[in-house]
Design a protein around this motif. Sequence first.
Motif, PDB file in Angstrom:
ATOM      1  N   GLY A 368      40.817  60.959  78.503  1.00 46.49           N
ATOM      2  CA  GLY A 368      41.841  60.933  79.527  1.00 46.49           C
ATOM      3  C   GLY A 368      41.954  62.198  80.340  1.00 46.49           C
ATOM      4  O   GLY A 368      42.778  62.275  81.252  1.00 46.49           O
ATOM      5  N   HIS A 369      41.131  63.195  80.019  1.00 48.06           N
ATOM      6  CA  HIS A 369      41.117  64.452  80.762  1.00 48.06           C
ATOM      7  C   HIS A 369      39.733  64.650  81.380  1.00 48.06           C
ATOM      8  O   HIS A 369      38.750  64.046  80.940  1.00 48.06           O
ATOM      9  CB  HIS A 369      41.450  65.629  79.842  1.00 48.06           C
ATOM     10  N   LEU A 370      39.661  65.510  82.378  1.00 49.98           N
ATOM     11  CA  LEU A 370      38.371  65.865  82.964  1.00 49.98           C
ATOM     12  C   LEU A 370      37.829  67.063  82.187  1.00 49.98           C
ATOM     13  O   LEU A 370      38.297  68.195  82.339  1.00 49.98           O
ATOM     14  CB  LEU A 370      38.516  66.218  84.444  1.00 49.98           C
ATOM     15  N   GLU A 515      40.470  65.346  89.798  1.00 46.84           N
ATOM     16  CA  GLU A 515      41.188  65.603  88.555  1.00 46.84           C
ATOM     17  C   GLU A 515      40.825  64.591  87.478  1.00 46.84           C
ATOM     18  O   GLU A 515      41.230  64.739  86.328  1.00 46.84           O
ATOM     19  CB  GLU A 515      42.696  65.593  88.806  1.00 46.84           C
ATOM     20  N   THR A 516      40.056  63.583  87.871  1.00 46.45           N
ATOM     21  CA  THR A 516      39.595  62.561  86.920  1.00 46.45           C
ATOM     22  C   THR A 516      38.103  62.345  87.120  1.00 46.45           C
ATOM     23  O   THR A 516      37.526  62.712  88.156  1.00 46.45           O
ATOM     24  CB  THR A 516      40.323  61.232  87.130  1.00 46.45           C
ATOM     25  N   GLU A 519      37.490  60.284  90.254  1.00 47.15           N
ATOM     26  CA  GLU A 519      37.582  61.052  91.495  1.00 47.15           C
ATOM     27  C   GLU A 519      36.358  61.935  91.682  1.00 47.15           C
ATOM     28  O   GLU A 519      35.868  62.104  92.812  1.00 47.15           O
ATOM     29  CB  GLU A 519      38.853  61.900  91.473  1.00 47.15           C
TER      30      GLU A 519
END
Length: 549
Positions: A368-370, A515-516, A519
């Motif tokens: 869930g994080h980059l 941020e992802t 993206e």
Amino acid sequence: MSAKAGTAGPDGLSGTTADVMVRALAAAGVQRIFAYPGDPIIEFMECARRHGIDVALGYREGTAAFMAEAHAMATGGIGTCVSTLGPGSTALVNGVAAATLDRVPMIAISGQIETARQAYFTHQVVEHEQLYRPVTKWAARVEAQAVATTMRKALRVATAERPGAVHLTCAADTFAADAQDATVRTPPFAADALAGQVFIADGATTRPETMLAAARRPVLLAGIGASRGDAGPAVLALAAAVQMPVVVAPMAKGVVPEDNEWFAGVLDMACNEIVWDLVRSADLVLAVGFDPVELIKPWRVPGAVVHIDTTPNTDQVYPSDLEIVGNIAAVLDALARDYTGQHRWTAAEVAAFRRRLRDGYYSGRVEGHLNPTDVVDAVRAAAPPDTLVTTDVGSHKLLVGQGWPAMSPRSVLMTNGLSAMGFGIPAAIAAKMALPDRPVVAMVGDGGFAMTATELRHAAARGLGLAVVVFVDGSLNRIELKQSARSYPSTATRIDDIDLVLMAQSMSCDGARAETAGELEKALTGLATLTRPLVIEARIDPGQYQAQF
């Protein structure tokens, strides 16, 4: 073509000192010089322009030197940079030192005030030879009476093993003076094609082929000497004949394709303890063109070492009872041809080790994080196979060094001798100038980006379609992690936030924020068809770094 007519020298040729210097560089294959102008070097730059050499502006002298270094790395040629006197010459030092410790041939030239004033004048006067002697292979003055000879020596010293930087000082009036030594003769650059000497320590009588045949778990460690010597095919041939894993040093990435069954990883990058476990398990290490300038950790390997390089093991960072000094590929070909030992490793064992290394590489990843590894993977997936990647210095470099699969030599450019921050963006610009048909991506931290971001305005003015991916975590992470390990607060290791998209647009570049992973994937669309620089602000979660290092 001379800058001005000049008086014929004793060899019948004419030209100014600057003209002869430029002709010597051109004869050695130099097509581009990176510069920051100043009064004393105007004559030299004009001569370069008239000879058809591209004079490329760096927005500061230090980045001009990094550009010259990267240009040489990407092309296999000689990097050239030029600065003015005083602050210009002192600002050039970092990039020149990087070329020396990264083993890259470079000619760096600085102007000086007129000869008549040097004995007493102080404004902007720095003793260049004293300044540069500790960080070059040779530091010297150019005089009109010996200019061609001086250039010939400079080129030979810079390119001789191990290669590095030479710094030349020339006074403003000397640049414009008639050369009395004007015959340009290019020295030989190619290495001897034959194997040279064998050095055996007292009491050790074993021959290399005997040691290799007797070894039960041999490992081949390939370094930048093997890459410079185009020894990749010979490395693979020997690895296949013996059936042994190949570990490479970071600046040698691509010396063997990293999808080869015998490739086992990169030393002293991410997951370094896993790779060191493999090297320490070896009862024999073949150090092939391996330069200890790349070692981050001390050498603590109990097994025997055979040193195979173009230079003897004078560093003694690692002990070797046996040294073979000569053409690396010729030595390896002979060992492969004569190998009579049993096969000790299997391809399945090496594949299992690579899986362990890969698992370690992704450790600490947060769903869930980059994550930093997400950025490396996304860029690799979007980039064409022939993409050339540069990296700056920092935590992200260690991940790129291990996780970016290099398939050919000179496809990953990094500074890992001096390991100077601020290299990644200038290197990418120079690489794109040198190889305009190849996609180029710079992978940099927000600290390194802050040091050299304005160079992108020059890249935009030249229409260079390169991408800069910035790992944004607001931190000088490598040092902040060490502060944290000692329970110290983050002192001077936090970086204030900058809107990189707006900054890119202000320099006539394209900008995107991610941020992802989705993206980021969208921002990387069309990576191969860029017509001007693209800056991607990848806002990462740095937590994975903690698990990695």
